[in-house]
Motif scaffolding. Sequence first.
Motif, PDB file in Angstrom:
ATOM      1  N   GLU A   8       0.835  -1.212   0.000  1.00 30.74           N
ATOM      2  CA  GLU A   8       0.000   0.000   0.000  1.00 30.74           C
ATOM      3  C   GLU A   8       0.866   1.256   0.000  1.00 30.74           C
ATOM      4  O   GLU A   8       0.604   2.208  -0.751  1.00 30.74           O
ATOM      5  N   ALA A   9       1.910   1.269   0.832  1.00 29.16           N
ATOM      6  CA  ALA A   9       2.805   2.427   0.868  1.00 29.16           C
ATOM      7  C   ALA A   9       3.517   2.589  -0.477  1.00 29.16           C
ATOM      8  O   ALA A   9       3.638   3.708  -0.991  1.00 29.16           O
ATOM      9  N   HIS A  10       3.965   1.498  -1.036  1.00 30.05           N
ATOM     10  CA  HIS A  10       4.647   1.554  -2.336  1.00 30.05           C
ATOM     11  C   HIS A  10       3.714   2.043  -3.426  1.00 30.05           C
ATOM     12  O   HIS A  10       4.045   2.945  -4.199  1.00 30.05           O
ATOM     13  N   ASP A  11       2.530   1.436  -3.497  1.00 31.58           N
ATOM     14  CA  ASP A  11       1.590   1.765  -4.567  1.00 31.58           C
ATOM     15  C   ASP A  11       1.058   3.186  -4.471  1.00 31.58           C
ATOM     16  O   ASP A  11       0.679   3.772  -5.482  1.00 31.58           O
ATOM     17  N   SER A  12       1.032   3.725  -3.266  1.00 27.89           N
ATOM     18  CA  SER A  12       0.548   5.096  -3.115  1.00 27.89           C
ATOM     19  C   SER A  12       1.634   6.119  -3.465  1.00 27.89           C
ATOM     20  O   SER A  12       1.373   7.318  -3.468  1.00 27.89           O
ATOM     21  N   GLY A  13       2.840   5.610  -3.759  1.00 29.31           N
ATOM     22  CA  GLY A  13       3.916   6.506  -4.185  1.00 29.31           C
ATOM     23  C   GLY A  13       4.632   7.212  -3.050  1.00 29.31           C
ATOM     24  O   GLY A  13       5.346   8.183  -3.288  1.00 29.31           O
ATOM     25  N   ARG A  14       4.470   6.730  -1.834  1.00 28.38           N
ATOM     26  CA  ARG A  14       5.126   7.378  -0.701  1.00 28.38           C
ATOM     27  C   ARG A  14       6.642   7.301  -0.850  1.00 28.38           C
ATOM     28  O   ARG A  14       7.197   6.243  -1.083  1.00 28.38           O
ATOM     29  N   THR A  15       7.267   8.438  -0.746  1.00 29.86           N
ATOM     30  CA  THR A  15       8.727   8.488  -0.791  1.00 29.86           C
ATOM     31  C   THR A  15       9.301   9.037   0.503  1.00 29.86           C
ATOM     32  O   THR A  15      10.511   9.158   0.644  1.00 29.86           O
ATOM     33  N   ASP A  16       8.411   9.352   1.437  1.00 28.68           N
ATOM     34  CA  ASP A  16       8.838   9.936   2.707  1.00 28.68           C
ATOM     35  C   ASP A  16       9.250   8.885   3.733  1.00 28.68           C
ATOM     36  O   ASP A  16       9.698   9.227   4.825  1.00 28.68           O
ATOM     37  N   ILE A  17       9.129   7.597   3.382  1.00 27.91           N
ATOM     38  CA  ILE A  17       9.424   6.551   4.336  1.00 27.91           C
ATOM     39  C   ILE A  17      10.009   5.343   3.599  1.00 27.91           C
ATOM     40  O   ILE A  17       9.567   5.010   2.508  1.00 27.91           O
ATOM     41  N   THR A  18      11.029   4.749   4.200  1.00 33.29           N
ATOM     42  CA  THR A  18      11.599   3.541   3.613  1.00 33.29           C
ATOM     43  C   THR A  18      10.802   2.336   4.097  1.00 33.29           C
ATOM     44  O   THR A  18      10.037   2.421   5.060  1.00 33.29           O
ATOM     45  N   SER A  19      11.013   1.206   3.447  1.00 33.32           N
ATOM     46  CA  SER A  19      10.309  -0.006   3.877  1.00 33.32           C
ATOM     47  C   SER A  19      10.717  -0.382   5.299  1.00 33.32           C
ATOM     48  O   SER A  19       9.876  -0.813   6.089  1.00 33.32           O
ATOM     49  N   GLU A  20      11.983  -0.198   5.645  1.00 32.27           N
ATOM     50  CA  GLU A  20      12.422  -0.516   7.005  1.00 32.27           C
ATOM     51  C   GLU A  20      11.762   0.410   8.032  1.00 32.27           C
ATOM     52  O   GLU A  20      11.377  -0.041   9.110  1.00 32.27           O
ATOM     53  N   GLN A  21      11.620   1.686   7.692  1.00 30.55           N
ATOM     54  CA  GLN A  21      10.937   2.608   8.596  1.00 30.55           C
ATOM     55  C   GLN A  21       9.469   2.225   8.741  1.00 30.55           C
ATOM     56  O   GLN A  21       8.916   2.266   9.841  1.00 30.55           O
ATOM     57  N   LEU A  22       8.850   1.833   7.638  1.00 29.51           N
ATOM     58  CA  LEU A  22       7.455   1.422   7.681  1.00 29.51           C
ATOM     59  C   LEU A  22       7.289   0.167   8.535  1.00 29.51           C
ATOM     60  O   LEU A  22       6.337   0.056   9.316  1.00 29.51           O
ATOM     61  N   LEU A  23       8.217  -0.767   8.416  1.00 32.13           N
ATOM     62  CA  LEU A  23       8.156  -1.974   9.245  1.00 32.13           C
ATOM     63  C   LEU A  23       8.288  -1.623  10.726  1.00 32.13           C
ATOM     64  O   LEU A  23       7.572  -2.173  11.571  1.00 32.13           O
ATOM     65  N   ARG A  24       9.194  -0.704  11.061  1.00 29.88           N
ATOM     66  CA  ARG A  24       9.335  -0.274  12.467  1.00 29.88           C
ATOM     67  C   ARG A  24       8.053   0.388  12.956  1.00 29.88           C
ATOM     68  O   ARG A  24       7.585   0.130  14.068  1.00 29.88           O
ATOM     69  N   GLU A  25       7.478   1.249  12.119  1.00 25.76           N
ATOM     70  CA  GLU A  25       6.232   1.927  12.477  1.00 25.76           C
ATOM     71  C   GLU A  25       5.111   0.913  12.699  1.00 25.76           C
ATOM     72  O   GLU A  25       4.338   1.006  13.654  1.00 25.76           O
ATOM     73  N   LEU A  26       5.032  -0.055  11.828  1.00 27.21           N
ATOM     74  CA  LEU A  26       4.026  -1.102  11.939  1.00 27.21           C
ATOM     75  C   LEU A  26       4.239  -1.930  13.204  1.00 27.21           C
ATOM     76  O   LEU A  26       3.277  -2.267  13.907  1.00 27.21           O
ATOM     77  N   ALA A  27       5.492  -2.228  13.523  1.00 24.84           N
ATOM     78  CA  ALA A  27       5.790  -2.980  14.746  1.00 24.84           C
ATOM     79  C   ALA A  27       5.359  -2.207  15.983  1.00 24.84           C
ATOM     80  O   ALA A  27       4.773  -2.780  16.912  1.00 24.84           O
ATOM     81  N   LEU A  28       5.607  -0.910  15.997  1.00 22.69           N
ATOM     82  CA  LEU A  28       5.178  -0.092  17.129  1.00 22.69           C
ATOM     83  C   LEU A  28       3.660  -0.091  17.255  1.00 22.69           C
ATOM     84  O   LEU A  28       3.105  -0.222  18.351  1.00 22.69           O
ATOM     85  N   ARG A  29       2.996   0.037  16.123  1.00 22.77           N
ATOM     86  CA  ARG A  29       1.529   0.028  16.122  1.00 22.77           C
ATOM     87  C   ARG A  29       0.989  -1.313  16.620  1.00 22.77           C
ATOM     88  O   ARG A  29       0.055  -1.371  17.403  1.00 22.77           O
ATOM     89  N   MET A  30       1.613  -2.404  16.174  1.00 24.83           N
ATOM     90  CA  MET A  30       1.155  -3.733  16.552  1.00 24.83           C
ATOM     91  C   MET A  30       1.434  -4.054  18.019  1.00 24.83           C
ATOM     92  O   MET A  30       0.720  -4.833  18.635  1.00 24.83           O
ATOM     93  N   SER A  31       2.481  -3.456  18.571  1.00 27.80           N
ATOM     94  CA  SER A  31       2.856  -3.776  19.950  1.00 27.80           C
ATOM     95  C   SER A  31       2.031  -3.023  20.980  1.00 27.80           C
ATOM     96  O   SER A  31       2.043  -3.379  22.158  1.00 27.80           O
ATOM     97  N   ARG A  32       1.294  -2.018  20.538  1.00 31.69           N
ATOM     98  CA  ARG A  32       0.418  -1.302  21.471  1.00 31.69           C
ATOM     99  C   ARG A  32      -0.736  -2.208  21.861  1.00 31.69           C
ATOM    100  O   ARG A  32      -1.301  -2.928  21.030  1.00 31.69           O
ATOM    101  N   ALA A  33      -1.083  -2.173  23.125  1.00 28.58           N
ATOM    102  CA  ALA A  33      -2.201  -2.998  23.617  1.00 28.58           C
ATOM    103  C   ALA A  33      -3.475  -2.635  22.863  1.00 28.58           C
ATOM    104  O   ALA A  33      -3.763  -1.477  22.600  1.00 28.58           O
ATOM    105  N   GLY A  34      -4.204  -3.648  22.492  1.00 28.47           N
ATOM    106  CA  GLY A  34      -5.493  -3.432  21.841  1.00 28.47           C
ATOM    107  C   GLY A  34      -5.436  -3.407  20.323  1.00 28.47           C
ATOM    108  O   GLY A  34      -6.447  -3.549  19.675  1.00 28.47           O
ATOM    109  N   ASP A  35      -4.238  -3.212  19.754  1.00 24.56           N
ATOM    110  CA  ASP A  35      -4.142  -3.243  18.290  1.00 24.56           C
ATOM    111  C   ASP A  35      -4.105  -4.684  17.857  1.00 24.56           C
ATOM    112  O   ASP A  35      -3.313  -5.474  18.339  1.00 24.56           O
ATOM    113  N   ALA A  36      -4.959  -5.040  16.963  1.00 23.72           N
ATOM    114  CA  ALA A  36      -5.018  -6.425  16.502  1.00 23.72           C
ATOM    115  C   ALA A  36      -5.070  -6.485  14.998  1.00 23.72           C
ATOM    116  O   ALA A  36      -5.464  -5.538  14.336  1.00 23.72           O
ATOM    117  N   VAL A  37      -4.648  -7.601  14.483  1.00 23.89           N
ATOM    118  CA  VAL A  37      -4.696  -7.831  13.039  1.00 23.89           C
ATOM    119  C   VAL A  37      -6.083  -8.308  12.699  1.00 23.89           C
ATOM    120  O   VAL A  37      -6.674  -9.108  13.339  1.00 23.89           O
TER     121      VAL A  37
END
Length: 133
Positions: A104-133
């Motif tokens: 989704e980030a790639h297809d939307s043309g985002r250039t402000d974030i690398t894939s590694e940064q996006l993975l870190r951001e996603l990990a932080l989001r997932m580690s917060r209590a209550g966030d579920a897949v």
Amino acid sequence: MEQNEVVLRAIGILTRSAQWRRQVEAGDAGGDDPLGDGRGGDDPLGEDPGTGQIAALLAEVFPSVPVREEATALEAAHAVTEAALPSVMRLIGAFTYVFAELAEAHDSGRTDITSEQLLRELALRMSRAGDAV
């Protein structure tokens, strides 16, 4: 293991894979080959702790399957398949979810974030209590 934990582990493996790729491209894959395709040393599983992440995830996600001693090969195969299917689905779901976020980030043309940064951001989001897949 909860699905969030499986996703977090998948994120860790994908983050580590970026390092694997850089090392392979730099010609410094010695023992650090997650796929065992001959580019990273004699051990097909590699000597890198990152490959240990994959093995540990599989060991934690997949159940131990008791099989009766008198079971036929077909019965044993059915028992293993039945026991492993939910784990396979959880792993596929975790990697699919992370892939979809990256795509989704790639297809939307985002250039402000690398894939590694996006993975870190996603990990932080997932580690917060209550966030579920």
